[in-house]
Scaffold this motif. Structure first.
Motif, PDB file in Angstrom:
ATOM      1  N   PRO A  18       0.598  -4.177   9.216  1.00  0.00           N
ATOM      2  CA  PRO A  18      -0.924  -4.208   8.824  1.00  0.00           C
ATOM      3  C   PRO A  18      -0.970  -3.775   7.345  1.00  0.00           C
ATOM      4  N   TYR A  19      -2.117  -4.312   6.411  1.00  0.00           N
ATOM      5  CA  TYR A  19      -2.299  -4.240   5.108  1.00  0.00           C
ATOM      6  C   TYR A  19      -2.726  -2.726   5.115  1.00  0.00           C
ATOM      7  N   CYS A  20      -2.064  -1.791   4.103  1.00  0.00           N
ATOM      8  CA  CYS A  20      -2.236  -0.424   4.156  1.00  0.00           C
ATOM      9  C   CYS A  20      -2.562  -0.110   2.711  1.00  0.00           C
ATOM     10  N   LYS A  21      -2.975   0.912   2.287  1.00  0.00           N
ATOM     11  CA  LYS A  21      -3.333   1.304   1.043  1.00  0.00           C
ATOM     12  C   LYS A  21      -2.145   1.375   0.014  1.00  0.00           C
ATOM     13  N   HIS A  22      -1.058   1.699   0.578  1.00  0.00           N
ATOM     14  CA  HIS A  22       0.096   1.657  -0.108  1.00  0.00           C
ATOM     15  C   HIS A  22       0.704   0.414  -0.528  1.00  0.00           C
ATOM     16  N   HIS A  23       0.120  -0.751   0.036  1.00  0.00           N
ATOM     17  CA  HIS A  23       0.502  -2.112  -0.425  1.00  0.00           C
ATOM     18  C   HIS A  23      -0.361  -2.558  -1.512  1.00  0.00           C
ATOM     19  N   VAL A  24      -1.399  -1.855  -1.842  1.00  0.00           N
ATOM     20  CA  VAL A  24      -2.469  -2.496  -2.756  1.00  0.00           C
ATOM     21  C   VAL A  24      -1.913  -2.816  -4.260  1.00  0.00           C
ATOM     22  N   GLU A  25      -1.097  -1.985  -4.715  1.00  0.00           N
ATOM     23  CA  GLU A  25      -0.745  -2.094  -6.132  1.00  0.00           C
ATOM     24  C   GLU A  25       0.082  -3.332  -6.254  1.00  0.00           C
ATOM     25  N   LYS A  26       1.149  -3.451  -5.261  1.00  0.00           N
ATOM     26  CA  LYS A  26       1.920  -4.829  -5.403  1.00  0.00           C
ATOM     27  C   LYS A  26       1.157  -5.981  -5.018  1.00  0.00           C
ATOM     28  N   TYR A  27       0.066  -5.852  -4.136  1.00  0.00           N
ATOM     29  CA  TYR A  27      -0.791  -6.935  -3.737  1.00  0.00           C
ATOM     30  C   TYR A  27      -1.500  -7.461  -5.018  1.00  0.00           C
ATOM     31  N   HIS A  28      -1.996  -6.434  -5.729  1.00  0.00           N
ATOM     32  CA  HIS A  28      -2.857  -6.565  -6.763  1.00  0.00           C
ATOM     33  C   HIS A  28      -2.037  -7.335  -8.076  1.00  0.00           C
ATOM     34  N   LEU A  29      -0.840  -6.693  -8.243  1.00  0.00           N
ATOM     35  CA  LEU A  29      -0.022  -7.541  -9.314  1.00  0.00           C
ATOM     36  C   LEU A  29       0.291  -9.121  -8.851  1.00  0.00           C
ATOM     37  N   TRP A  30       0.458  -9.326  -7.592  1.00  0.00           N
ATOM     38  CA  TRP A  30       0.541 -10.605  -7.023  1.00  0.00           C
ATOM     39  C   TRP A  30      -0.415 -11.715  -7.419  1.00  0.00           C
TER      40      TRP A  30
END
Length: 202
Positions: A18-30
């Motif tokens: 599941p998409y969690c808050k600890h993934h957001v920074e990397k997703y944002h970079l993508w």
């Protein structure tokens, strides 16, 4: 969507988390990548907006999303999980709970054209067909995105309509036509890290 907030799916060469808050920074970079913005028809968001979007994906009843990570083992740490992230796949129930618009991307360049996208698509189709009361999937693609059109046609999506006004083509697949696949469903190991916060002070 609450349906998958505690769920990890393990496939043959990838797994879903599941998409969690600890993934957001990397997703944002993508999503700063201009090619990904074009391929996904997305506008870049600020990091604060990305945290708000993550919370929406986690809690809204009309959205279902998974992040894809490389490999078929349960990560031992959050850091390992983040390092294995390769893309995401989403379902949007915009007009009816029986029709899901599907969107996906393989964000990491080195994992493109290697079969990961096909497994991501099949895994999501199987999970949704087995766990949601729905009738069909819809893939709306920019008329200029020929590779994505060919990808969905390769996976048995049928041409439904072409809009010159919106410059997009719609492909559809009935749930009854989804091929069976095998995967393992386990408890997501980092569920507690998903509790809403103040977006880390942003």
């Amino acid at each position: 969507m609450k349906l998958n907030e505690r769920t990890m799916l393990i496939g043959e060469t990838i797994s879903f988390v599941p998409y969690c808050k600890h993934h957001v920074e990397k997703y944002h970079l993508w999503m700063q990548d201009k090619d990904l913005q074009f391929l996904t028809a997305s506008e870049p968001l600020t990091l604060s907006e990305e945290y708000e979007m993550q919370l929406s994906w986690q809690t809204d009843d009309d959205k279902l999303t998974f992040l894809a990570i490389q490999g078929n083992t349960i990560p031992l740490t959050i850091e390992e999980e983040i390092s294995r992230m390769i893309g995401d796949i989403n379902l949007l129930f915009l007009f009816s709970p029986e029709i899901a618009e599907i969107n996906m991307m393989v964000a990491e360049h080195k994992f493109r054209r290697s079969g990961y996208g096909s497994e991501m698509l099949q895994l999501m189709l199987c999970f949704a067909a087995e766990n949601l009361s729905m009738k069909k999937f819809s893939a709306k693609i920019s008329n200029s995105n020929q590779p994505s059109m060919l990808f969905f046609q390769k996976h048995n999506f049928q041409l439904e309509s072409v809009s010159e006004v919106f410059q997009e083509t719609n492909f559809e697949l009935l749930v009854s036509d989804v091929s069976q696949c095998s995967y393992k469903k386990v408890d997501y190991p980092f569920y507690l890290s998903m509790e809403p916060t103040d977006k880390q002070g942003l």
